[in-house]
Write a protein that holds these residues in place. Structure first.
Motif, PDB file in Angstrom:
ATOM      1  N   GLY A 309      -3.286 -19.397  14.675  1.00 28.21           N
ATOM      2  CA  GLY A 309      -2.093 -19.581  13.859  1.00 28.21           C
ATOM      3  C   GLY A 309      -2.179 -18.913  12.498  1.00 28.21           C
ATOM      4  O   GLY A 309      -1.868 -19.523  11.473  1.00 28.21           O
ATOM      5  N   LYS A 310      -2.541 -17.654  12.482  1.00 29.38           N
ATOM      6  CA  LYS A 310      -2.677 -16.944  11.214  1.00 29.38           C
ATOM      7  C   LYS A 310      -1.323 -16.493  10.668  1.00 29.38           C
ATOM      8  O   LYS A 310      -1.109 -16.476   9.462  1.00 29.38           O
ATOM      9  CB  LYS A 310      -3.577 -15.710  11.400  1.00 29.38           C
ATOM     10  N   THR A 311      -0.409 -16.149  11.589  1.00 25.54           N
ATOM     11  CA  THR A 311       0.841 -15.543  11.137  1.00 25.54           C
ATOM     12  C   THR A 311       1.589 -16.430  10.155  1.00 25.54           C
ATOM     13  O   THR A 311       2.088 -15.965   9.131  1.00 25.54           O
ATOM     14  CB  THR A 311       1.759 -15.258  12.340  1.00 25.54           C
ATOM     15  N   VAL A 312       1.656 -17.703  10.474  1.00 23.60           N
ATOM     16  CA  VAL A 312       2.449 -18.588   9.628  1.00 23.60           C
ATOM     17  C   VAL A 312       1.792 -18.738   8.256  1.00 23.60           C
ATOM     18  O   VAL A 312       2.477 -18.865   7.241  1.00 23.60           O
ATOM     19  CB  VAL A 312       2.695 -19.953  10.329  1.00 23.60           C
ATOM     20  N   VAL A 404      -2.182  -7.902   5.613  1.00 23.63           N
ATOM     21  CA  VAL A 404      -2.545  -6.926   6.638  1.00 23.63           C
ATOM     22  C   VAL A 404      -3.018  -7.688   7.868  1.00 23.63           C
ATOM     23  O   VAL A 404      -4.006  -8.414   7.801  1.00 23.63           O
ATOM     24  CB  VAL A 404      -3.672  -6.001   6.136  1.00 23.63           C
ATOM     25  N   ASP A 405      -2.292  -7.554   8.962  1.00 23.87           N
ATOM     26  CA  ASP A 405      -2.640  -8.319  10.161  1.00 23.87           C
ATOM     27  C   ASP A 405      -3.589  -7.516  11.039  1.00 23.87           C
ATOM     28  O   ASP A 405      -3.496  -6.301  11.103  1.00 23.87           O
ATOM     29  CB  ASP A 405      -1.357  -8.635  10.950  1.00 23.87           C
ATOM     30  N   GLU A 406      -4.471  -8.236  11.710  1.00 26.44           N
ATOM     31  CA  GLU A 406      -5.370  -7.622  12.685  1.00 26.44           C
ATOM     32  C   GLU A 406      -6.142  -6.467  12.077  1.00 26.44           C
ATOM     33  O   GLU A 406      -6.106  -5.339  12.516  1.00 26.44           O
ATOM     34  CB  GLU A 406      -4.586  -7.145  13.926  1.00 26.44           C
ATOM     35  N   GLN A 407      -6.868  -6.809  11.086  1.00 29.36           N
ATOM     36  CA  GLN A 407      -7.615  -5.876  10.270  1.00 29.36           C
ATOM     37  C   GLN A 407      -8.416  -4.836  11.041  1.00 29.36           C
ATOM     38  O   GLN A 407      -8.493  -3.690  10.640  1.00 29.36           O
ATOM     39  CB  GLN A 407      -8.554  -6.686   9.378  1.00 29.36           C
ATOM     40  N   VAL A 557      -3.579  -7.057  21.456  1.00 36.71           N
ATOM     41  CA  VAL A 557      -3.622  -7.692  20.145  1.00 36.71           C
ATOM     42  C   VAL A 557      -2.313  -8.385  19.796  1.00 36.71           C
ATOM     43  O   VAL A 557      -1.260  -7.772  19.814  1.00 36.71           O
ATOM     44  CB  VAL A 557      -3.939  -6.638  19.065  1.00 36.71           C
ATOM     45  N   GLY A 558      -2.401  -9.661  19.543  1.00 38.29           N
ATOM     46  CA  GLY A 558      -1.329 -10.321  18.838  1.00 38.29           C
ATOM     47  C   GLY A 558      -0.107 -10.802  19.597  1.00 38.29           C
ATOM     48  O   GLY A 558       0.630 -11.630  19.101  1.00 38.29           O
ATOM     49  N   VAL A 559       0.128 -10.280  20.802  1.00 37.14           N
ATOM     50  CA  VAL A 559       1.376 -10.633  21.465  1.00 37.14           C
ATOM     51  C   VAL A 559       1.450 -12.139  21.729  1.00 37.14           C
ATOM     52  O   VAL A 559       0.481 -12.752  22.144  1.00 37.14           O
ATOM     53  CB  VAL A 559       1.533  -9.858  22.789  1.00 37.14           C
TER      54      VAL A 559
HETATM   55 MG    MG Z   1      -1.773 -12.744  15.187  1.00 38.12          MG
END
Ligand code: MG
Ligand code: ADP
Length: 704
Positions: A309-312, A404-407, A557-559
């Motif tokens: 839950g990083k996005t939030v 910056v997401d997914e470094q 990644v990330g979906v």
């Molecule tokens: Mg993510």
């Protein structure tokens, strides 16, 4: 300028006796940095991997069988093989007062043997004892020396692992000469620390390892734990951590701005979320807001396993920047992800009364111009996008925060470039690659770290099964039943070769196969598709119009499709651990139980099997990362071998984690007390930085 005291160590290895035109290329291949000739220091940093004891111990009758020993013996007589059998060995019988032993030579000229071991001579012979026909014998001793030369016999003969055509003995001789050139360097370590750890000086430590007095000094666990090796590993750790600390200090010297929000927007968004933040999310947010409020720049890494839950957290950080009257940007590594973030954030932003726009390489025309204008005049508060956000034409009115997401898909340069898009931009880097703690320190030691170590509640464990490729028919039948019950499924096709076209063909073929069973419920997505088609494929899967999505690794990644509960990975044996973990992280995101089927084609190699077993055993990304580190070594985990980041020569992140941590604290203290490295220890530390090729950091000292 490199301190001149280091000149002898940085001199070319060709200056050593015995390194002529024939040997020099071998030495280069073995120890030199890519593209450079070997230097003396490179030889010295190539440590032995083991040793053979040459200590004279005991009598013939007591000597252990099967182990290398050295014995003092008297030659009693020679036994040549029968004349008609030229292949027969020549035996030299020797004894001491406990018994006798045959020293056996095959294919060696008789005259040489007679010179080496004349009858009546007292000699030291060194080699492995075997029993043959009930008698003790030593075949082709490694060493034979006169009794009065016994001192020339090293207590331990060092073994140097791969030596690329140089024998260990030759290499040891070169290193011996190199050791003579090591100057007495100023001590850069803290004296109290040295005493506590019982560390030798740098020079003594090199000597102790290259001329060990026991095998345990250099071999196995004991060798790893030996203070001499740890001293050198710590030197390297300190050099790397000090370099990072200096860079970090420099970044902080650029003044930041205090961004204090009133919490209004953060509260409004939090209220509208369909869930409560986890404790870990709340803590991370507190860290971030405290950083933003301080008047130094934030450089923080938000580390959390897939699905943590990083996005939030990123969104709330952005809300906080906007409360403080500034703009915020979130950058994702792929178009799909940027769009997904935008789709998720946009309604929340709308409800909170915030303006938001998307910018990717694909957007053109009026929409793009509107976004650019909005960023520049400040009327758009949140920018979401890909690398496109770096482009020169993108200007912000007053960017306060870059997320910056997914470094791991971005380089260090890129994260700094976004930070340069405004005045004193705070930077939050979010990574889903569970980097082992030790490596995080190494590569992100310039950042503060918040860890999401708690998954959102209600998640069920993912069941992971290994299934032989031959049972694919059963798998497809099983999927059919699951789809009837409403399941949504990812089917991942592997990288077959380095060629995208071939991968693509494999995925297309598979999608066709499956469509024969499941008709238009099957979707396909791959990296080569035009962006809009990708979006459409993703959208249909998200909406449940397709329920089985065949893909290449683009979904890695990330979906986020929480309804997806089954994943099939074909040829799982071809994927790395980190990648498998990332892929599997696409399921198990909702409250339903999930299953991951790892299809493999046997026979499996040892490492491939180990990887799949780990996947079956655990979902813990940090554990997986640690295991990955053990299986692959440090350079490859982060892809540093390609990126040219300096690796370690002496330190082993997998065993020296604690040293790295100590070094980090040590480095921070140094930078606090002596930021320009001007005191006596500071001067010595400059030498250390050069010694381990971290001198780029020294240059930051002048740059202010
Ligand atoms: Mg993510
Ligand atoms: P990642 O850390 O992998 O980027 P995401 O931010 O994509 O994870 O979140 C994964 C999923 O978990 C999303 O569907 C998100 O809505 C959900 N989520 C995030 N935080 C919570 C929470 N505190 N409680 C429940 N679900 C959450």
């Amino acid at each position: 300028m490199r301190p001149s005291i280091l000149d002898p160590l940085f001199a070319p290895a060709t200056g050593l006796p015995g390194v002529g035109p024939k040997i020099a290329p071998l030495v280069d291949r073995l120890v030199a940095e890519p593209g450079q000739p070997a230097r003396i220091v490179d030889l010295l940093f190539h440590l032995p991997t083991g040793g053979v004891s040459r200590k004279v111990a005991g009598k013939i009758a007591d000597a252990p069988v099967g182990e290398p020993v050295s014995l003092v013996v008297t030659v009693s007589h020679h036994q040549p093989g029968p004349l008609n059998r030229s292949k027969a060995p020549f035996r030299v019988v020797a004894d001491d007062d406990s018994g006798d032993i045959a020293i056996v030579f095959f294919n060696m000229p008789r005259a040489r043997i007679e010179r080496l071991l004349p009858i009546g001579a007292r000699k030291v012979v060194s080699g492995k004892i075997e029993v043959y026909d009930g008698r003790r014998q030593m075949v082709h001793p490694d060493r034979v020396v006169d009794l009065d030369e016994i001192d020339t016999l090293p207590a331990v003969e060092t073994i140097y692992g791969q030596t690329e055509g140089l024998t260990s003995r030759m290499f040891a001789r070169l290193v011996g000469a190199a050791l003579e050139r090591v100057p007495d360097l100023p001590e850069w370590q803290d004296p109290a620390f040295l005493a506590r750890e019982r560390f030798l000086s740098f020079r003594e430590a090199l000597g102790a390892l290259h001329r060990p007095d026991s095998v345990e000094t250099v071999a196995g666990e004991a060798g790893l734990a030996h203070p001499a090796r740890r001293r050198l590993a710590y030197d390297e750790a300190l050099a790397s951590q000090l370099a990072l600390a200096l860079v970090r200090a420099r970044q902080r010297r650029k003044p930041g701005r205090s961004n204090v929000g009133d919490g209004r927007l953060v509260a409004a968004i939090t209220e509208r979320l369909p869930y409560a933040l986890t404790g870990a999310q709340a803590r991370a947010l507190d860290d971030i807001r405290a950083d933003m409020a301080s008047d130094t720049r934030m450089l923080r890494l938000l580390q959390g396993d897939v699905g943590a839950g990083k996005t939030v957290v990123g969104l709330l950080a952005m809300a906080s920047a906007i409360e403080a009257g500034r703009q915020a940007a979130m950058m994702a590594p792929t178009e799909i992800l940027a769009r997904q973030h935008y789709a998720r954030l946009q309604p929340l932003a709308d409800e909170a009364g915030l303006t938001i726009a998307l910018l990717t390489g694909r957007d053109r025309g009026a929409e793009r111009r509107a976004a650019l204008a909005g960023f520049a005049d400040g009327s758009i508060q949140i920018a979401v996008g890909t690398h496109a956000l770096f482009q020169e034409e993108v200007a912000f009115h007053d960017l306060g925060l870059a997320v910056v997401d997914e470094q791991h898909r971005f380089g260090v340069h890129q994260r700094l470039a976004l930070g340069a898009k405004g005045q004193a931009v705070d930077v939050l880097v979010m990574t889903a690659t569970p980097i082992p703690r030790t490596l995080a320190l190494t590569y992100f030691g310039d950042m503060d770290v918040s860890i999401l170590d708690e998954k959102p509640p209600g998640r069920q464990p993912i069941q992971t099964k290994l299934v032989a490729q031959g049972r694919i028919g059963e798998v497809v039948k099983g999927l059919g039943r699951a789809m009837e019950a409403g399941a949504r499924i990812y089917w991942v096709c592997p990288l077959v070769e380095e060629s995208e076209t071939i991968d693509l063909a494999a995925a297309e073929d598979r999608a066709e196969d499956l469509a024969r069973w499941f008709g238009d419920k099957v979707g396909l997505i791959h990296g080569r598709m035009p962006g809009r088609e990708k979006d459409e494929a993703m959208r249909r899967f998200q909406a449940g119009e397709t329920t089985l999505l065949v893909s290449t690794t683009v979904i890695e990644v990330g979906v986020d499709v929480p309804e997806a509960t089954i994943m099939v990975i074909e040829h799982a044996e071809r994927f790395g651990l980190a990648q498998l973990h990332q892929l599997r992280g696409r399921i198990g995101r909702g409250s339903e139980a999930s299953t991951c089927l790892l299809l493999y084609k046997g026979p499996l190699g040892e490492t491939a099997r180990a990887r799949l077993e780990i996947m079956r055993e655990t979902e813990d990304g940090f554990r997986i990362a640690e295991e990955d580190l053990k299986l692959r070594g440090e350079g490859e985990v982060l892809g540093t071998r390609q990126s040219g980041l300096p690796g370690f020569k002496l330190l082993r992140p997998e065993t020296d984690g604690r040293l790295l941590e100590t070094a980090r604290d040590d480095a921070r203290l140094v930078v606090e007390r002596d930021p320009k490295l001007e005191g006596p220890r500071g001067e010595a530390l400059r030498v250390l930085l050069y010694l381990f090729s971290r001198d780029a950091a020294v240059r930051t000292l002048g740059a202010g």
